[in-house]
Design a protein around this motif. Structure first.
Motif, PDB file in Angstrom:
ATOM      1  N   ARG A 258       0.832  -1.215   0.000  1.00  0.00           N
ATOM      2  CA  ARG A 258       0.000   0.000   0.000  1.00  0.00           C
ATOM      3  C   ARG A 258       0.865   1.263   0.000  1.00  0.00           C
ATOM      4  N   HIS A 259       0.232   2.398  -0.313  1.00  0.00           N
ATOM      5  CA  HIS A 259       0.958   3.653  -0.444  1.00  0.00           C
ATOM      6  C   HIS A 259       0.371   4.801   0.372  1.00  0.00           C
ATOM      7  N   SER A 260      -0.730   4.563   1.078  1.00  0.00           N
ATOM      8  CA  SER A 260      -1.250   5.547   2.014  1.00  0.00           C
ATOM      9  C   SER A 260      -0.268   5.723   3.170  1.00  0.00           C
ATOM     10  N   ARG A 261      -0.351   6.861   3.845  1.00  0.00           N
ATOM     11  CA  ARG A 261       0.532   7.109   4.984  1.00  0.00           C
ATOM     12  C   ARG A 261       0.128   6.296   6.204  1.00  0.00           C
ATOM     13  N   THR A 262      -1.114   5.809   6.248  1.00  0.00           N
ATOM     14  CA  THR A 262      -1.557   5.079   7.427  1.00  0.00           C
ATOM     15  C   THR A 262      -0.857   3.724   7.541  1.00  0.00           C
ATOM     16  N   ASP A 263      -0.989   3.103   8.707  1.00  0.00           N
ATOM     17  CA  ASP A 263      -0.216   1.897   9.000  1.00  0.00           C
ATOM     18  C   ASP A 263      -1.041   0.617   8.908  1.00  0.00           C
ATOM     19  N   TYR A 264      -2.180   0.653   8.227  1.00  0.00           N
ATOM     20  CA  TYR A 264      -2.946  -0.568   7.968  1.00  0.00           C
ATOM     21  C   TYR A 264      -3.834  -0.360   6.753  1.00  0.00           C
ATOM     22  N   THR A 265      -4.263  -1.465   6.163  1.00  0.00           N
ATOM     23  CA  THR A 265      -5.268  -1.415   5.112  1.00  0.00           C
ATOM     24  C   THR A 265      -6.539  -2.095   5.613  1.00  0.00           C
ATOM     25  N   THR A 266      -7.666  -1.527   5.254  1.00  0.00           N
ATOM     26  CA  THR A 266      -8.964  -2.090   5.631  1.00  0.00           C
ATOM     27  C   THR A 266      -9.198  -3.441   4.966  1.00  0.00           C
ATOM     28  N   TYR A 267      -8.410  -3.761   3.946  1.00  0.00           N
ATOM     29  CA  TYR A 267      -8.672  -4.942   3.105  1.00  0.00           C
ATOM     30  C   TYR A 267      -7.504  -5.926   3.124  1.00  0.00           C
TER      31      TYR A 267
END
Length: 456
Positions: free
Chosen positions: A408-417
């Motif tokens: 993933r490439h979002s700054r957050t530290d988890y993906t919902t999926y």
């Protein structure tokens, strides 16, 4: 700069065409078989699928909630979007100080997005003060390309029925699209108070205190208010339940006009089991409003896509850090920041899942690309593969892989999926004719995206 994509399967809402596509000066210049134009660059599209770039009309970049700010700004958020095959966003902005002008918040968001976004972008206005001065701003906002605004039936900044009717009546005059977050604030407040009193504060009670009836009631109420206002353009955001969708379907059947229905990826593929699977520490990741629902709600919304009752699939991308922002609230859902990431996953998941269900690719492109562009004034420049349209394009490989935080490439530290398998993988992304994603390589410069001045 001209680019020729050769031997590719092209799909938009009008159907499939196999052949070549020529990009010149940021636009689609030509399509055909065995094009001979002398392009600056030639890309072999053999075995790949070429679609118009995704359009996500429900994101929350840098959303300032006071205690928390969503962790993707207009750089990291649009980088994630681009890696997922989305080439334009329309962002739902935050409230400003009480009493501030609508224009002042739009100006603030221009300052946030302009130096950072790598894909094209626009904003929805937002209204929390309903008086003549604020209502008179709707006309000038339309002239500035802001043809939509948001109002809430819950949270701070929510409007009462009289205020919402005033907005709807003014929107009818100006042709503004009114987007509404529909939940019954009073019922939710009562149920949350009961839950707190009884000590029911684990994540599953987030869903239990926002039952489907709270959403369906508010949808029904807004539809009748729009009828009183002579049917301005009413857009229901993030529809999550069968009951709410049924209210929209019944309204259309009795002649309600200018009524649009949006759902989001999470309400198609996730259920409220996520609040209990893995315990509270895992469930707190999925605090969002509306909450995740039941499998039967997933199925009703997929059926709504197939039958034309759902107009748009967006994301409501509003990420927070898990370790820092979410996890400390695992035993008290009412204090957790609400929202989850999703801007990168939407295109691959909805295309993959929809095709598995036998939904035609043309219909999936309608809800992911075409309808968002038409409803919100990005068409005809955005949204299909017509000659003269902006060359916002995505090449997909027909390749299965699993979504993971590692890719993933979002700054957050988890993906919902996490662990979700998809069958299409983004290979290359073009924004206005520029190659901005090549495999996992980011080629776009910070701030290279452009503001879209939208038109009715």
């Amino acid at each position: 700069m001209s680019i020729l994509i050769k031997n590719v399967k092209m799909m938009d809402h009008k159907g499939r065409f196999d052949g070549d596509l020529l990009i010149e000066k940021g636009k689609i210049k030509a399509k055909g078989k065995n094009l001979k134009e002398d392009a600056d660059e030639i890309i072999d599209g053999e075995g790949k699928l070429l679609l118009p770039g995704g359009i996500d009309v429900h994101t929350h970049m840098e959303l300032d909630l006071g205690e928390y700010i969503s962790v993707d700004d207009f750089y990291t958020g649009t980088v994630a979007a681009a890696h997922g095959g989305t080439t334009a966003i329309v962002d739902h902005i935050a409230f400003g100080p009480k009493g501030c002008s609508l224009a002042s918040m739009i100006d603030h968001y221009h300052d946030l997005a302009g130096p950072k976004a790598i894909i094209d972008y626009s904003f929805h206005g937002v209204i929390q003060d309903v008086d003549q001065e604020h209502l008179e701003e709707l006309g000038p906002m339309m002239d500035e390309g802001i043809i939509s605004l948001k109002m809430y039936t819950t949270y701070g900044g929510m409007l009462n029925d009289q205020e919402m009717l005033k907005v709807l009546k003014k929107a009818k005059e100006t042709d503004t699209v009114v987007c509404v977050h529909c939940e019954n604030d009073g019922a939710i407040a009562e149920l949350r108070q009961e839950a707190e009193k009884e000590g029911n504060l684990t994540p599953i009670y987030h869903g239990k205190t926002r039952p489907s009836a709270t959403e369906a009631e508010a949808v029904n109420r807004l539809i009748y208010l729009s009828e009183i206002a002579d049917f301005p353009k009413l857009y229901i955001v993030h529809t999550s339940t069968k009951e709410a969708l049924d209210e929209i379907k019944k309204a259309r059947e009795r002649g309600v006009k200018n009524l649009f229905c949006e759902t989001c990826t999470q309400y198609l593929v996730l259920t409220d089991g996520k609040y209990e699977d893995g315990g509270s520490a895992e469930g707190i990741k999925y605090i969002m409003a509306p909450p995740l629902r039941k499998k039967e709600d997933n199925e009703a919304l997929w059926k709504g896509i197939e039958q034309g009752d759902v107009d748009v699939v967006a994301t409501d991308h509003c990420p927070f850090f898990y370790e820092r922002d979410k996890l400390p609230h695992k035993d008290h859902f009412t204090t957790a920041p609400g929202g989850a990431p999703g801007v990168e996953e939407r295109m691959e998941i909805v295309l993959s899942e929809g095709l598995k269900r036998g939904i035609p690719m043309e219909r999936l492109i309608e809800v992911l690309v075409v309808n968002p562009a038409k409803i919100f004034g990005l068409a005809p420049q955005k949204g299909d593969l017509s000659i003269g349209a902006d060359a916002d394009l995505v090449l997909y490989e027909e390749k299965s892989y699993k979504i993971s935080q590692d890719n993933r490439h979002s700054r957050t530290d988890y993906t919902t999926y996490e662990g979700k398998k998809v069958d299409l993988k983004v290979n290359k992304v073009f924004s206005n004719g520029r190659l901005i994603i090549d495999g996992d390589q980011l080629l776009a410069e910070k701030g290279s995206g452009k503001f879209i001045k939208r038109k009715v």
